[in-house]
Enzyme design. Structure first.
Site, PDB file in Angstrom:
ATOM      1  N   ASP A  83     -16.214  -2.107  36.388  1.00  0.00           N
ATOM      2  CA  ASP A  83     -17.191  -2.077  37.425  1.00  0.00           C
ATOM      3  C   ASP A  83     -17.187  -3.373  37.954  1.00  0.00           C
ATOM      4  OD1 ASP A  83     -18.524  -0.965  39.572  1.00  0.00           O
ATOM      5  OD2 ASP A  83     -20.504  -1.027  38.586  1.00  0.00           O
TER       6      ASP A  83
ATOM      7  N   ILE B   1     -30.712 -15.064  33.448  1.00  0.00           N
ATOM      8  CA  ILE B   1     -29.685 -16.073  34.130  1.00  0.00           C
ATOM      9  C   ILE B   1     -30.501 -16.279  35.411  1.00  0.00           C
ATOM     10  CG2 ILE B   1     -27.393 -16.351  35.185  1.00  0.00           C
ATOM     11  CD1 ILE B   1     -27.518 -15.662  32.181  1.00  0.00           C
TER      12      ILE B   1
ATOM     13  N   TYR C 138     -20.585  -7.924  43.004  1.00  0.00           N
ATOM     14  CA  TYR C 138     -22.099  -7.384  42.696  1.00  0.00           C
ATOM     15  C   TYR C 138     -22.267  -7.622  41.206  1.00  0.00           C
ATOM     16  CZ  TYR C 138     -22.088  -5.336  47.411  1.00  0.00           C
ATOM     17  OH  TYR C 138     -22.185  -5.234  48.850  1.00  0.00           O
ATOM     18  N   ASN C 139     -21.350  -7.731  40.371  1.00  0.00           N
ATOM     19  CA  ASN C 139     -21.958  -7.748  39.013  1.00  0.00           C
ATOM     20  C   ASN C 139     -21.009  -9.185  38.538  1.00  0.00           C
ATOM     21  OD1 ASN C 139     -23.062  -5.610  38.473  1.00  0.00           O
ATOM     22  ND2 ASN C 139     -21.175  -4.228  38.363  1.00  0.00           N
TER      23      ASN C 139
ATOM     24  N   GLU D 277     -29.127   3.394  37.948  1.00  0.00           N
ATOM     25  CA  GLU D 277     -29.374   3.863  36.552  1.00  0.00           C
ATOM     26  C   GLU D 277     -30.585   3.226  35.750  1.00  0.00           C
ATOM     27  OE1 GLU D 277     -25.403   3.117  35.488  1.00  0.00           O
ATOM     28  OE2 GLU D 277     -24.806   5.116  36.269  1.00  0.00           O
ATOM     29  N   ALA D 278     -30.707   1.838  36.302  1.00  0.00           N
ATOM     30  CA  ALA D 278     -31.757   1.131  35.386  1.00  0.00           C
ATOM     31  C   ALA D 278     -32.589   0.046  36.577  1.00  0.00           C
ATOM     32  CB  ALA D 278     -30.946   0.418  34.485  1.00  0.00           C
TER      33      ALA D 278
ATOM     34  N   ASP E 161     -23.652  -6.242  33.857  1.00  0.00           N
ATOM     35  CA  ASP E 161     -23.372  -4.760  33.895  1.00  0.00           C
ATOM     36  C   ASP E 161     -22.197  -4.236  33.196  1.00  0.00           C
ATOM     37  OD1 ASP E 161     -24.350  -2.677  34.904  1.00  0.00           O
ATOM     38  OD2 ASP E 161     -23.978  -3.113  36.907  1.00  0.00           O
TER      39      ASP E 161
ATOM     40  N   LYS F  37     -33.585  -4.754  30.890  1.00  0.00           N
ATOM     41  CA  LYS F  37     -32.989  -3.971  31.429  1.00  0.00           C
ATOM     42  C   LYS F  37     -33.638  -2.594  31.005  1.00  0.00           C
ATOM     43  CE  LYS F  37     -28.608  -2.278  33.315  1.00  0.00           C
ATOM     44  NZ  LYS F  37     -27.199  -2.710  33.562  1.00  0.00           N
TER      45      LYS F  37
ATOM     46  N   ILE G 203     -36.915  -7.081  39.391  1.00  0.00           N
ATOM     47  CA  ILE G 203     -36.193  -7.666  40.440  1.00  0.00           C
ATOM     48  C   ILE G 203     -35.082  -7.096  41.112  1.00  0.00           C
ATOM     49  CG2 ILE G 203     -36.773 -10.082  39.679  1.00  0.00           C
ATOM     50  CD1 ILE G 203     -34.227 -10.091  37.813  1.00  0.00           C
TER      51      ILE G 203
ATOM     52  N   GLY H  91     -31.464  -0.217  40.368  1.00  0.00           N
ATOM     53  CA  GLY H  91     -30.200   0.407  40.557  1.00  0.00           C
ATOM     54  C   GLY H  91     -30.272   1.893  40.518  1.00  0.00           C
TER      55      GLY H  91
HETATM   56  N1  LIG Z   1     -29.510 -11.517  32.444  1.00  0.00           N
HETATM   57  C1  LIG Z   1     -29.772 -11.450  33.832  1.00  0.00           C
HETATM   58  N2  LIG Z   1     -30.572 -12.407  34.433  1.00  0.00           N
HETATM   59  C2  LIG Z   1     -31.058 -12.205  35.721  1.00  0.00           C
HETATM   60  N3  LIG Z   1     -30.948 -11.280  36.548  1.00  0.00           N
HETATM   61  C3  LIG Z   1     -30.255 -10.204  36.151  1.00  0.00           C
HETATM   62  C4  LIG Z   1     -29.535 -10.025  34.908  1.00  0.00           C
HETATM   63  N4  LIG Z   1     -28.891  -9.156  34.813  1.00  0.00           N
HETATM   64  C5  LIG Z   1     -28.866  -8.450  35.792  1.00  0.00           C
HETATM   65  N5  LIG Z   1     -29.670  -9.434  36.739  1.00  0.00           N
HETATM   66  C6  LIG Z   1     -30.093  -8.695  38.310  1.00  0.00           C
HETATM   67  O1  LIG Z   1     -30.289  -7.468  38.149  1.00  0.00           O
HETATM   68  C7  LIG Z   1     -29.435  -6.793  38.975  1.00  0.00           C
HETATM   69  C8  LIG Z   1     -28.976  -5.422  38.423  1.00  0.00           C
HETATM   70  O2  LIG Z   1     -28.265  -5.428  37.205  1.00  0.00           O
HETATM   71  P1  LIG Z   1     -27.153  -4.690  36.695  1.00  0.00           P
HETATM   72  O3  LIG Z   1     -26.865  -5.032  35.357  1.00  0.00           O
HETATM   73  O4  LIG Z   1     -25.939  -5.096  37.678  1.00  0.00           O
HETATM   74  O5  LIG Z   1     -27.591  -3.079  37.000  1.00  0.00           O
HETATM   75  P2  LIG Z   1     -27.128  -2.110  37.912  1.00  0.00           P
HETATM   76  O6  LIG Z   1     -26.658  -1.032  37.017  1.00  0.00           O
HETATM   77  O7  LIG Z   1     -28.701  -1.541  38.552  1.00  0.00           O
HETATM   78  O8  LIG Z   1     -26.204  -2.693  38.871  1.00  0.00           O
HETATM   79  C9  LIG Z   1     -28.351  -7.811  39.226  1.00  0.00           C
HETATM   80  O9  LIG Z   1     -27.559  -7.496  40.341  1.00  0.00           O
HETATM   81  C10 LIG Z   1     -29.004  -8.944  38.929  1.00  0.00           C
HETATM   82  O10 LIG Z   1     -29.372  -9.584  40.412  1.00  0.00           O
HETATM   83 MG   LIG Z   2     -24.510  -3.985  38.906  1.00  0.00          MG
END
Ligand SMILES: Nc1ncnc2c1ncn2[C@@H]1O[C@H](COP(=O)(O)OP(=O)(O)O)[C@@H](O)[C@H]1O
Ligand SMILES: [Mg+2]
Length: 248
Positions: free
Chosen positions: A185, A142, A189-190, A53-54, A201, A70, A48, A51
């Site tokens: 961060d 979430i 977006y987070n 890094e992941a 994040d 992740k 979904i 990014g």
């Molecule tokens: N626990 C979660 N449940 C549902 N969606 C998530 C969750 N964590 C992250 N996401 C989705 O994945 C995206 C990237 O996660 P994030 O941890 O912010 O990684 P990145 O380092 O790529 O920014 C978030 O913007 C969100 O849309």
């Molecule tokens: Mg993020």
């Protein structure tokens, strides 16, 4: 016999992974299989989010429950630099020998897991951490039925109000005063919005006594204020927010 077993394994893989993803290396596949049997996951769905890094994947259990998985990319030069930068000077990670990039990335995933756990236990609204194995972190999903909740950034303007702002400020306060961590961060977006906000994040989060903590905290608050201000929400003075925060 051997051939038959291989054939069976291949079929199992096809069932487990709804979408074949070429960015997942063989070792990560094995980790995902182990996690699947541990958590009763029967399907990993398509990413979904991708990014720097992941990537994040929803995973569905045999009971119809969802997790967010992740997966950190292994071995990229920029990644290695980032991990070195953030773990340097963080007392909790001094003892870990960082011999190669792969190991660095495992450290990075573990760091996000520990930060998540520390925040969760302090009562911060973050996804519940479930487990970390090598470069894979599993947490509470979430959203509903594998459809993720929106980010703060994605909400329609008329839903961005004082209440959401107050929630973000109170979560910053909990992170700093109770979990003793600075996000590092934080931005629109987070933050995800479901029944209430969720902070996500947290891989780069740092203890409040880290030399960069104050600078990162200031940047976090500034970004949050700028976002809500731009949506017409009346924000607190940065000084006023800082007064409530216990930074050594
Ligand atoms: N626990 C979660 N449940 C549902 N969606 C998530 C969750 N964590 C992250 N996401 C989705 O994945 C995206 C990237 O996660 P994030 O941890 O912010 O990684 P990145 O380092 O790529 O920014 C978030 O913007 C969100 O849309
Ligand atoms: Mg993020």
């Amino acid at each position: 016999m051997e051939k038959k077993r291989k054939e069976e394994k291949r079929r199992k893989d096809e069932d487990l992974f709804k979408v074949v993803d070429s960015t997942i290396d063989p070792r990560t596949y094995l980790v995902l299989e182990k996690i699947a049997s541990k958590l009763k996951i029967d399907t990993y769905l398509g990413a979904i989010s991708s990014g720097k890094e992941a990537k994040i994947y929803p995973a569905k259990t045999i009971d119809g429950k969802f997790y967010a998985v992740k997966i950190y990319y292994v071995s990229t030069a920029s990644h290695k630099r980032a991990v070195e930068k953030y773990t340097l000077g963080d007392k909790r990670f001094e003892k870990i020998k960082v011999s190669n990039t792969r190991q660095l990335i495992f450290t990075w995933a573990k760091k996000e897991f520990k930060n998540l756990k520390r925040m969760y236990e302090a009562g911060v609204w973050v996804p519940e951490p479930i487990l970390v194995m090598e470069n894979v972190l599993v947490m509470q999903f979430i959203g509903d039925n594998g459809v993720r909740a929106p980010l703060l950034k994605e909400l329609p303007d008329d839903e961005i109000d004082q209440d959401l702002y107050d929630q973000v400020v109170s979560q910053i306060q909990l992170m700093v005063n109770k979990a003793k961590l600075v996000h590092g961060d934080l931005s629109e977006y987070n933050v995800m919005v479901y029944d209430h906000i969720y902070i996500i994040d947290v891989s780069q989060s740092l203890p409040v006594d880290h030399e960069n903590a104050r600078e990162l905290l200031l940047r976090d608050i500034t970004r949050v204020n700028e976002f809500f201000s731009s949506k017409g929400v009346k924000v607190l003075d940065i000084e006023e927010i800082l007064k409530k925060l216990e930074i050594p």
